[in-house]
Design a protein around this motif. Structure first.
Motif, PDB file in Angstrom:
ATOM      1  N   PHE A  92       5.670   4.552   4.603  1.00  0.00           N
ATOM      2  CA  PHE A  92       5.083   5.208   3.439  1.00  0.00           C
ATOM      3  C   PHE A  92       5.624   6.614   3.210  1.00  0.00           C
ATOM      4  N   ARG A  93       6.504   7.097   4.077  1.00  0.00           N
ATOM      5  CA  ARG A  93       7.146   8.395   3.826  1.00  0.00           C
ATOM      6  C   ARG A  93       8.258   8.250   2.794  1.00  0.00           C
ATOM      7  N   ILE A  94       8.849   7.067   2.722  1.00  0.00           N
ATOM      8  CA  ILE A  94       9.987   6.874   1.817  1.00  0.00           C
ATOM      9  C   ILE A  94       9.731   5.824   0.743  1.00  0.00           C
ATOM     10  N   HIS A  95       8.615   5.112   0.833  1.00  0.00           N
ATOM     11  CA  HIS A  95       8.239   4.124  -0.176  1.00  0.00           C
ATOM     12  C   HIS A  95       6.892   4.522  -0.771  1.00  0.00           C
ATOM     13  N   PRO A  96       6.698   4.340  -2.058  1.00  0.00           N
ATOM     14  CA  PRO A  96       5.393   4.666  -2.650  1.00  0.00           C
ATOM     15  C   PRO A  96       4.315   3.705  -2.145  1.00  0.00           C
ATOM     16  N   LEU A  97       3.090   4.168  -2.184  1.00  0.00           N
ATOM     17  CA  LEU A  97       1.980   3.289  -1.823  1.00  0.00           C
ATOM     18  C   LEU A  97       1.910   2.147  -2.832  1.00  0.00           C
ATOM     19  N   PRO A  98       1.567   0.958  -2.386  1.00  0.00           N
ATOM     20  CA  PRO A  98       1.498  -0.166  -3.321  1.00  0.00           C
ATOM     21  C   PRO A  98       0.381   0.020  -4.346  1.00  0.00           C
ATOM     22  N   ALA A  99       0.589  -0.512  -5.498  1.00  0.00           N
ATOM     23  CA  ALA A  99      -0.439  -0.470  -6.549  1.00  0.00           C
ATOM     24  C   ALA A  99      -1.640  -1.292  -6.095  1.00  0.00           C
ATOM     25  N   GLU A 100      -2.821  -0.806  -6.431  1.00  0.00           N
ATOM     26  CA  GLU A 100      -4.039  -1.523  -6.064  1.00  0.00           C
ATOM     27  C   GLU A 100      -4.147  -2.802  -6.883  1.00  0.00           C
ATOM     28  N   LYS A 101      -4.590  -3.876  -6.211  1.00  0.00           N
ATOM     29  CA  LYS A 101      -4.807  -5.161  -6.870  1.00  0.00           C
ATOM     30  C   LYS A 101      -6.278  -5.531  -6.719  1.00  0.00           C
ATOM     31  N   ALA A 102      -6.800  -6.231  -7.688  1.00  0.00           N
ATOM     32  CA  ALA A 102      -8.208  -6.644  -7.647  1.00  0.00           C
ATOM     33  C   ALA A 102      -8.495  -7.506  -6.421  1.00  0.00           C
ATOM     34  N   SER A 103      -7.497  -8.221  -5.933  1.00  0.00           N
ATOM     35  CA  SER A 103      -7.701  -9.112  -4.794  1.00  0.00           C
ATOM     36  C   SER A 103      -7.660  -8.387  -3.443  1.00  0.00           C
ATOM     37  N   ASP A 104      -7.266  -7.094  -3.436  1.00  0.00           N
ATOM     38  CA  ASP A 104      -7.210  -6.323  -2.189  1.00  0.00           C
ATOM     39  C   ASP A 104      -8.608  -6.043  -1.660  1.00  0.00           C
ATOM     40  N   PRO A 105      -8.767  -5.976  -0.339  1.00  0.00           N
ATOM     41  CA  PRO A 105     -10.053  -5.538   0.203  1.00  0.00           C
ATOM     42  C   PRO A 105     -10.340  -4.107  -0.261  1.00  0.00           C
ATOM     43  N   ALA A 106     -11.599  -3.758  -0.434  1.00  0.00           N
ATOM     44  CA  ALA A 106     -11.985  -2.439  -0.949  1.00  0.00           C
ATOM     45  C   ALA A 106     -11.472  -1.299  -0.076  1.00  0.00           C
ATOM     46  N   TRP A 107     -11.313  -1.521   1.229  1.00  0.00           N
ATOM     47  CA  TRP A 107     -10.902  -0.466   2.158  1.00  0.00           C
ATOM     48  C   TRP A 107      -9.389  -0.241   2.190  1.00  0.00           C
ATOM     49  N   LEU A 108      -8.600  -1.143   1.636  1.00  0.00           N
ATOM     50  CA  LEU A 108      -7.143  -1.088   1.783  1.00  0.00           C
ATOM     51  C   LEU A 108      -6.489   0.156   1.174  1.00  0.00           C
ATOM     52  N   PRO A 109      -6.804   0.572  -0.058  1.00  0.00           N
ATOM     53  CA  PRO A 109      -6.141   1.763  -0.603  1.00  0.00           C
ATOM     54  C   PRO A 109      -6.359   3.013   0.259  1.00  0.00           C
ATOM     55  N   GLU A 110      -7.585   3.180   0.765  1.00  0.00           N
ATOM     56  CA  GLU A 110      -7.853   4.334   1.632  1.00  0.00           C
ATOM     57  C   GLU A 110      -7.063   4.232   2.937  1.00  0.00           C
ATOM     58  N   ARG A 111      -6.949   3.033   3.480  1.00  0.00           N
ATOM     59  CA  ARG A 111      -6.186   2.836   4.718  1.00  0.00           C
ATOM     60  C   ARG A 111      -4.716   3.199   4.502  1.00  0.00           C
ATOM     61  N   TYR A 112      -4.135   2.764   3.381  1.00  0.00           N
ATOM     62  CA  TYR A 112      -2.749   3.095   3.082  1.00  0.00           C
ATOM     63  C   TYR A 112      -2.566   4.604   2.916  1.00  0.00           C
ATOM     64  N   ARG A 113      -3.495   5.276   2.232  1.00  0.00           N
ATOM     65  CA  ARG A 113      -3.394   6.741   2.076  1.00  0.00           C
ATOM     66  C   ARG A 113      -3.477   7.437   3.429  1.00  0.00           C
ATOM     67  N   ASP A 114      -4.365   6.953   4.293  1.00  0.00           N
ATOM     68  CA  ASP A 114      -4.510   7.521   5.628  1.00  0.00           C
ATOM     69  C   ASP A 114      -3.228   7.332   6.444  1.00  0.00           C
ATOM     70  N   LEU A 115      -2.642   6.143   6.369  1.00  0.00           N
ATOM     71  CA  LEU A 115      -1.380   5.896   7.076  1.00  0.00           C
ATOM     72  C   LEU A 115      -0.275   6.813   6.560  1.00  0.00           C
ATOM     73  N   GLN A 116      -0.189   6.977   5.250  1.00  0.00           N
ATOM     74  CA  GLN A 116       0.829   7.845   4.674  1.00  0.00           C
ATOM     75  C   GLN A 116       0.647   9.283   5.159  1.00  0.00           C
TER      76      GLN A 116
END
Length: 91
Positions: free
Chosen positions: A43-67
């Protein structure tokens, strides 16, 4: 489990020379200083993936935390890790 031989079912496998380097580095530091981040890509060199309705609710926050953690450990602008690209030669 993280191991060598390049293939696995249910584990994270890397090629033997790479796992040997990981183990050697780990052996030279305090184990409490090791942080393992598992992500679909860097995630330092690739953008975070766009949120999808099918994603678990916690996934976007997890990706931001990893980045955030990835950038804190090793910024993407570090030329020792991410050297400048060679100029493109037009034909």
């Amino acid at each position: 489990m993280l191991h060598g031989r390049g293939g696995s079912i249910g584990c994270i496998a890397v090629d033997n020379p790479d796992i040997e380097e990981i183990f050697m580095l780990a052996a030279h530091v305090d184990l409490s200083a090791i942080q393992l981040l598992i992500a679909p890509y860097d995630f330092r060199i690739h953008p975070l993936p766009a949120e999808k309705a099918s994603d678990p609710a916690w996934l976007p926050e997890r990706y931001r935390d990893l980045q955030t953690k990835m950038l804190a450990v090793l910024p993407s602008s570090d030329p020792a890790i991410f050297p400048p690209a060679a100029p493109q030669v037009e034909e």
